[in-house]
Design a protein around this motif. Sequence first.
Motif, PDB file in Angstrom:
ATOM      1  N   SER A  69       0.853  -1.217  -0.227  1.00 44.71           N
ATOM      2  CA  SER A  69       0.461   0.251  -0.043  1.00 44.71           C
ATOM      3  C   SER A  69       1.004   0.985  -0.157  1.00 44.71           C
ATOM      4  O   SER A  69       1.687   1.501   1.110  1.00 44.71           O
ATOM      5  N   THR A  70       0.642   1.950  -0.854  1.00 48.80           N
ATOM      6  CA  THR A  70       1.245   2.858  -1.312  1.00 48.80           C
ATOM      7  C   THR A  70       0.497   4.252  -0.359  1.00 48.80           C
ATOM      8  O   THR A  70       1.111   5.499   0.526  1.00 48.80           O
ATOM      9  N   ARG A  71      -0.641   4.608  -0.840  1.00 45.80           N
ATOM     10  CA  ARG A  71      -1.517   5.700  -0.372  1.00 45.80           C
ATOM     11  C   ARG A  71      -1.327   5.367   1.357  1.00 45.80           C
ATOM     12  O   ARG A  71      -1.125   6.395   2.135  1.00 45.80           O
ATOM     13  N   THR A  72      -2.134   4.330   1.722  1.00 39.29           N
ATOM     14  CA  THR A  72      -2.489   4.439   3.011  1.00 39.29           C
ATOM     15  C   THR A  72      -0.886   4.119   3.878  1.00 39.29           C
ATOM     16  O   THR A  72      -1.113   5.326   5.295  1.00 39.29           O
ATOM     17  N   ARG A  73      -0.373   3.700   3.886  1.00 38.01           N
ATOM     18  CA  ARG A  73       1.294   3.336   4.054  1.00 38.01           C
ATOM     19  C   ARG A  73       1.877   5.297   4.534  1.00 38.01           C
ATOM     20  O   ARG A  73       2.033   5.721   5.774  1.00 38.01           O
ATOM     21  N   THR A  74       2.279   5.492   3.433  1.00 40.37           N
ATOM     22  CA  THR A  74       2.972   6.798   3.420  1.00 40.37           C
ATOM     23  C   THR A  74       1.518   8.093   3.961  1.00 40.37           C
ATOM     24  O   THR A  74       2.521   8.488   4.721  1.00 40.37           O
ATOM     25  N   SER A  75       0.193   8.086   4.100  1.00 39.04           N
ATOM     26  CA  SER A  75      -0.510   9.163   5.175  1.00 39.04           C
ATOM     27  C   SER A  75      -0.092   8.959   6.598  1.00 39.04           C
ATOM     28  O   SER A  75      -0.379  10.046   6.986  1.00 39.04           O
ATOM     29  N   PHE A  76      -0.057   7.306   6.668  1.00 30.50           N
ATOM     30  CA  PHE A  76      -0.204   7.656   8.046  1.00 30.50           C
ATOM     31  C   PHE A  76       1.445   7.135   8.767  1.00 30.50           C
ATOM     32  O   PHE A  76       1.992   8.200   9.757  1.00 30.50           O
ATOM     33  N   GLU A  77       2.783   7.603   8.053  1.00 34.23           N
ATOM     34  CA  GLU A  77       3.552   7.628   7.994  1.00 34.23           C
ATOM     35  C   GLU A  77       3.786   9.137   8.070  1.00 34.23           C
ATOM     36  O   GLU A  77       4.154  10.076   9.276  1.00 34.23           O
ATOM     37  N   LEU A  78       3.108  10.219   6.920  1.00 37.08           N
ATOM     38  CA  LEU A  78       3.316  11.734   7.217  1.00 37.08           C
ATOM     39  C   LEU A  78       2.477  11.944   8.380  1.00 37.08           C
ATOM     40  O   LEU A  78       3.436  13.031   8.688  1.00 37.08           O
ATOM     41  N   ALA A  79       1.492  11.536   8.429  1.00 36.99           N
ATOM     42  CA  ALA A  79       1.067  11.824   9.822  1.00 36.99           C
ATOM     43  C   ALA A  79       1.698  11.923  11.019  1.00 36.99           C
ATOM     44  O   ALA A  79       1.737  12.810  11.790  1.00 36.99           O
ATOM     45  N   ALA A  80       2.034  10.904  11.145  1.00 36.52           N
ATOM     46  CA  ALA A  80       3.261   9.896  12.708  1.00 36.52           C
ATOM     47  C   ALA A  80       4.018  11.263  12.630  1.00 36.52           C
ATOM     48  O   ALA A  80       4.338  11.798  13.953  1.00 36.52           O
ATOM     49  N   LYS A  81       5.225  11.446  11.710  1.00 32.94           N
ATOM     50  CA  LYS A  81       5.941  12.493  11.911  1.00 32.94           C
ATOM     51  C   LYS A  81       5.287  13.625  11.877  1.00 32.94           C
ATOM     52  O   LYS A  81       5.687  14.866  11.582  1.00 32.94           O
TER      53      LYS A  81
END
Length: 326
Positions: A69-81
């Motif tokens: 998953s590119t969209r969901t994983r990247t979105s969670f990563e960006l949110a956490a950072k």
Amino acid sequence: MSSSKTPTQNSASGGYPHRHLLGIEGLSQSEIVFLLDEAAEYADLDPHRHGRNALLAGHTVINLFFENSTRTRTSFELAAKRLGADVINMSVAWSSIKKGETLIDTAMTLTAMHPDVLVVRHPDSGAVKLLSEKVDCAVINGGDGAHEHPTQGLLDALTIIRRLGKLEGLKVAVCGDILHSRVARSNIHLLTAMGARVRVIAPPTLMPGRVEELGVEAFTDMREGLAGCDVVMMLRLQTERMQGSYVPSIREYFHFYGLDREKLAHAKPDALVMHPGPMNRGVEIDSELADDIDRSAIREQVEMGVAVRMACLDILTRPLRTGRRR
């Protein structure tokens, strides 16, 4: 929904008393509103102006994805950072799971790492719930099988609210591969709980049995189902979950169930077009329509995804930050 205050470490989290976010089903309307209100506040922040928020400094978020998953994983990563957390992305392709480690063994290993939040995507329905029972941290379901994808449901709802001002009373059509779609289930649970009228539209081979028990109207004719709808939400064909032939051909599928201007004309003149992505252009939706900034909210869905996930990470870690464990 209000958006007048900025999320802070001292915000009360009593509006969401659960330790995990495993699904929308079972949440009360007030709990859903609380999550959406918090997400709306994050959506109103300018990330370029406010910079990195230190709310989760010293906390660890692990993204454990058993499916790509590119969209969901990247979105969670960006949110956490953006919240200042330390983020670890665990790729299953390089993990011990590929060497035969069981899900329970994985849970024990992760618990020993002392994460604060675990975001999990898994191909099997119920696997995320099982993992949540074995780890000592908050768990967010990033999508499990054909069961649920709760943060997608929340971001879709937030997108609709920001474009149309409400959910209650709206007529929403969810179209495509209903049978295999966790996105469809989360949206159905959320929208019906919030007072929207939901229609599902799919070929008979992609329509779940007894789907009306979820409180929706079912249609196999696209034009009939779209009549008078305020929102048209298209779904991706989940070919990776299909064993056998569910549609005669991609061309025939688009002819009958792909969204184009002719079919959209049966909905309201200002009907909102949505798609959770990734899109198969020319299969589920016409490319020109997907890129129409007046009708399409697809880009906004991506933007709201980060805000929703920031809110969820914030809310689920508040007991840790205030010294209270659920």
